[in-house]
Design an enzyme around this catalytic site. Structure first.
Site, mmCIF file in Angstrom:
data_model
loop_
_atom_site.group_PDB
_atom_site.id
_atom_site.type_symbol
_atom_site.label_atom_id
_atom_site.label_comp_id
_atom_site.label_asym_id
_atom_site.label_seq_id
_atom_site.Cartn_x
_atom_site.Cartn_y
_atom_site.Cartn_z
ATOM 1 N N SER A 101 0.845 -1.190 0.000
ATOM 2 C CA SER A 101 0.000 0.000 0.000
ATOM 3 C C SER A 101 0.887 1.250 0.000
ATOM 4 O O SER A 101 1.751 1.361 -0.869
ATOM 5 C CB SER A 101 -0.933 -0.060 1.220
ATOM 6 O OG SER A 101 -2.002 0.825 1.075
ATOM 7 N N ARG A 156 -11.821 6.834 9.566
ATOM 8 C CA ARG A 156 -11.323 5.461 9.618
ATOM 9 C C ARG A 156 -12.376 4.469 9.125
ATOM 10 O O ARG A 156 -12.065 3.510 8.418
ATOM 11 C CB ARG A 156 -10.914 5.124 11.047
ATOM 12 C CG ARG A 156 -10.510 3.688 11.285
ATOM 13 C CD ARG A 156 -9.282 3.302 10.494
ATOM 14 N NE ARG A 156 -8.729 2.029 10.955
ATOM 15 C CZ ARG A 156 -7.650 1.467 10.442
ATOM 16 N NH1 ARG A 156 -7.007 2.057 9.444
ATOM 17 N NH2 ARG A 156 -7.201 0.337 10.906
ATOM 18 N N ASP A 194 -8.587 -6.831 -4.497
ATOM 19 C CA ASP A 194 -8.205 -5.501 -4.004
ATOM 20 C C ASP A 194 -8.758 -4.451 -4.966
ATOM 21 O O ASP A 194 -8.286 -4.337 -6.096
ATOM 22 C CB ASP A 194 -6.675 -5.427 -3.929
ATOM 23 C CG ASP A 194 -6.165 -4.095 -3.357
ATOM 24 O OD1 ASP A 194 -6.966 -3.158 -3.163
ATOM 25 O OD2 ASP A 194 -4.951 -4.010 -3.108
ATOM 26 N N HIS A 254 -7.858 -5.470 -0.211
ATOM 27 C CA HIS A 254 -6.557 -4.812 -0.035
ATOM 28 C C HIS A 254 -5.817 -5.314 1.199
ATOM 29 O O HIS A 254 -4.596 -5.475 1.189
ATOM 30 C CB HIS A 254 -6.799 -3.302 0.062
ATOM 31 C CG HIS A 254 -5.547 -2.500 0.149
ATOM 32 N ND1 HIS A 254 -4.593 -2.497 -0.843
ATOM 33 C CD2 HIS A 254 -5.075 -1.669 1.125
ATOM 34 C CE1 HIS A 254 -3.593 -1.691 -0.501
ATOM 35 N NE2 HIS A 254 -3.861 -1.183 0.681
ATOM 36 N N ASP A 255 -6.549 -5.555 2.272
ATOM 37 C CA ASP A 255 -5.924 -5.989 3.525
ATOM 38 C C ASP A 255 -5.242 -7.340 3.423
ATOM 39 O O ASP A 255 -4.530 -7.737 4.362
ATOM 40 C CB ASP A 255 -6.976 -6.053 4.644
ATOM 41 C CG ASP A 255 -6.948 -4.794 5.512
ATOM 42 O OD1 ASP A 255 -6.130 -3.902 5.227
ATOM 43 O OD2 ASP A 255 -7.729 -4.727 6.475
#
Lengths: 402, 402
Positions: free
Chosen positions: B168, B238, B338, B371-372
């Site tokens: 990232s 967040r 992602d 993505h994580d």
């Protein structure tokens, strides 16, 4: 235009007896004689439904098309919006000679209950307290929105709608109409929608709600009494939601990394990029026309929507009528780049309809415009709509012109 | 562990002359003799870089791997986080016997400048005013973050990093290292990243920043002086960002429409759905460990990242060194689900590297984790990392154990 039913009173003051009351500016008071039951267990009544109509209702009242609006939409489908001054949100689709042809059809669109454009919602006065409902307004569902629409249609003297059409949350209402009132819907056109709200969509809605509730001006919902307005929170909610209405490709095509000025980046937190400026504008202009509590209520109604859940978890069961497939003719449309209500959601509905041998057609429109494509210039989509609606109308024996 | 260079002083008080100063707890004061120039035109110095190391630096200092952390990451790669008490954020990848094997390699990770875990950022005191920098802190770039890292590496006496690795925003730093300092990087592993931040990603960051700035407790950035904290705004930021770190499929698999209690929906605005409760928790716990202004600065650095822009709009030019392809060996990895840094972004880097005949391998890992995934248990990904890193290390002639 329709003639107001004989039992109505346009003065807006005399709401007696068991009949609905037509207020100036196309507002109907409903549920005065008998409050409308709500899915959450409470009831609502009397309440107001604000609506617009286009075209002429024919003699046997068989040419009515109900347009259902999306989350932040309203009844101004095909005429100038009274607050923004902009054209109606679906003028590309609805009007004389348009795919939803107002020379042939009588088009109705009502503001959903819980909304803020004239239909009763959290900003209205709670008759029990004399204060705005705020968050004492009952939490409503897509089913409740449709229930209110049935009372409006009753009041207009229409037994069966020729067609119910809508995109996004409007499509949820279309599905709800077809499932709850199959005998009152000849054709149904759910666009860019789903039979249930996904986890990701609930998550985005929750972000929006938290943004509103985090704004100290929200005042636990009682901002009208406090004479404040959680405009900053609502703007952030709108900005987050707006990203989900577009595709990555559309954002790239429209904005890419283009800068606001032709000069270089400013090394600051002003809107250097056009996409930032665009989003800020979307947020700022939204708060002028929308109520923060309405945003909470309407997003919640979408989150709760789950057609299969009410039918033993089997979506196909929702489309069974007296042991057979629904008689409603369906046309579904999705957009290839829509990641909020992706094609797979429409396919799930199509599969359920196929499972009961219902009459259904389905098209996925190739476009990079994302979820918002249903509101935009998409000729193939408009052609499909025109073809399906006119085909059904011919089948129904409706004249080419009223 | 490395021996502090002879010219350092662990007392933390005597910062004389032209040498960096090692503070207790692995913090290095840099730029004291000569402030570090910044891409935005200003300069920074003296400033602190907080870092962690794992494993042992070999005699010729050729086995160092720099791990670059992501937006909300920090230097606690492989040991317990001092605030949350949780394991290091990349313990699956970094440790004894792990793909990044600390029995073989000396691993360094420093908190980025602009951050809030010990490296100088907007929450620190501005020596010019005696007050926290707040938004007087200079807007920094990925290039500035890497520049600070080069000073740290200099101070540690390391000429060439064996490898720079990160996901990232960490991957952006990896690319920046390879482009700006090809002679100091033997191998580069940019994971789930891009050579420039997309319009959609800028848009999501802008929503987060607006959520923070909309919080009255932000106080135009000067919340420390006012003894307030824009925790609500930061939590909303967040929450919005967190959705983008997961895939729709992962959200569906983990939460679907599952309710918090086993009972029915409550017809209210509490967290009925598990996904709502999860998001609220993500927001609430984040504010305990992160500074709101740091969030503004670091997201801005990502938005500004555009490797090609600095090379005439030709990404391949960024990888040319003295008219030839970069000598850096690359391994890129992306994750199929992602949507924040989709595979197409990694492919664009691979194509640019191919255009200069660089040494590059690339893998797209099939996963629904979004993505994580780069932080999660993805055995194929870990296997690829182990293979590439050990292969390069053998080629470099590094011993199997220090």
């Amino acid at each position: 235009m329709i003639t107001p039913p004989a039992y109505t009173d346009s003065s807006g003051t005399d709401n007696t007896g068991t009949s609905p009351l037509v207020l100036p500016g196309k507002r109907m008071v409903l549920g005065a004689d008998r409050p409308m039951p709500l899915d959450g267990g409470g009831q609502l009544g009397p309440f107001t439904v604000a609506y617009q109509t286009y075209g002429t209702l024919n003699a046997d009242k068989s040419n009515a098309i109900l347009v259902c609006h999306a989350l932040t939409g309203d009844q101004y489908v095909a005429d100038r919006h009274p607050i923004t001054g902009k054209p109606g949100w679906w003028e590309m689709l609805v009007g004389p000679g348009k795919p939803v042809d107002t020379d042939r059809f009588f088009v109705i669109c009502s503001n959903v209950i819980g909304g803020c454009m004239g239909s009763t919602g959290p900003h209205d006065v709670n008759p029990a307290t004399g204060q705005p409902y705020a968050i004492d307004f009952p939490v409503i569902t897509i089913g409740d929105m449709v229930r209110a629409q049935t009372l409006l249609i009753d009041a207009l003297g229409i037994d069966q709608l020729f067609c119910v059409i809508g995109g996004s949350m409007g499509g949820m209402q279309v599905l709800q109409w077809a499932v709850a009132h199959p005998e009152r819907v000849f054709a149904a056109v759910p666009i860019a929608t789903a039979a249930r709200h996904s986890a990701q969509n609930i998550a985005f809605h929750e972000v929006g709600r938290q943004a509103i509730m985090a704004d100290p001006d929200w005042r636990d919902g009682a901002y009208q009494r406090a004479d404040t307005n959680p405009a900053r929170g609502l703007a952030v909610a709108r900005m987050a939601a707006h990203i989900t209405y577009l595709s990555e490709a559309a954002l790239h095509r429209k904005f890419g990394r283009n800068l606001q000025s032709r000069q270089a980046i400013t090394f600051g937190f002003d809107a250097d990029f056009q996409v930032e400026s665009y989003l800020r504008y979307q947020g700022a202009s939204f708060v002028d026309r929308f109520d923060a509590n309405s945003y909470l209520y309407i997003t919640r109604a979408m989150d709760y929507f789950d057609l299969a859940a009410e039918h033993g978890g089997q979506l196909a069961q929702a489309f069974r009528v007296n042991g057979r497939g629904t008689p409603v003719r369906f046309c579904l449309a999705s957009f290839s780049s829509d990641w909020l209500f992706p094609t797979s959601e429409s396919r799930a509905v199509v599969h359920a309809l196929n499972a009961v041998a219902a009459n259904v057609s389905f098209v996925e429109i190739e476009t990079d415009k994302g979820h918002d494509a249903f509101l935009l210039d998409e000729p193939e989509f408009h052609q499909v709509m025109r073809g399906f609606i006119n085909g059904c109308a011919d089948h129904r024996g409706l004249k080419r012109r009223v």
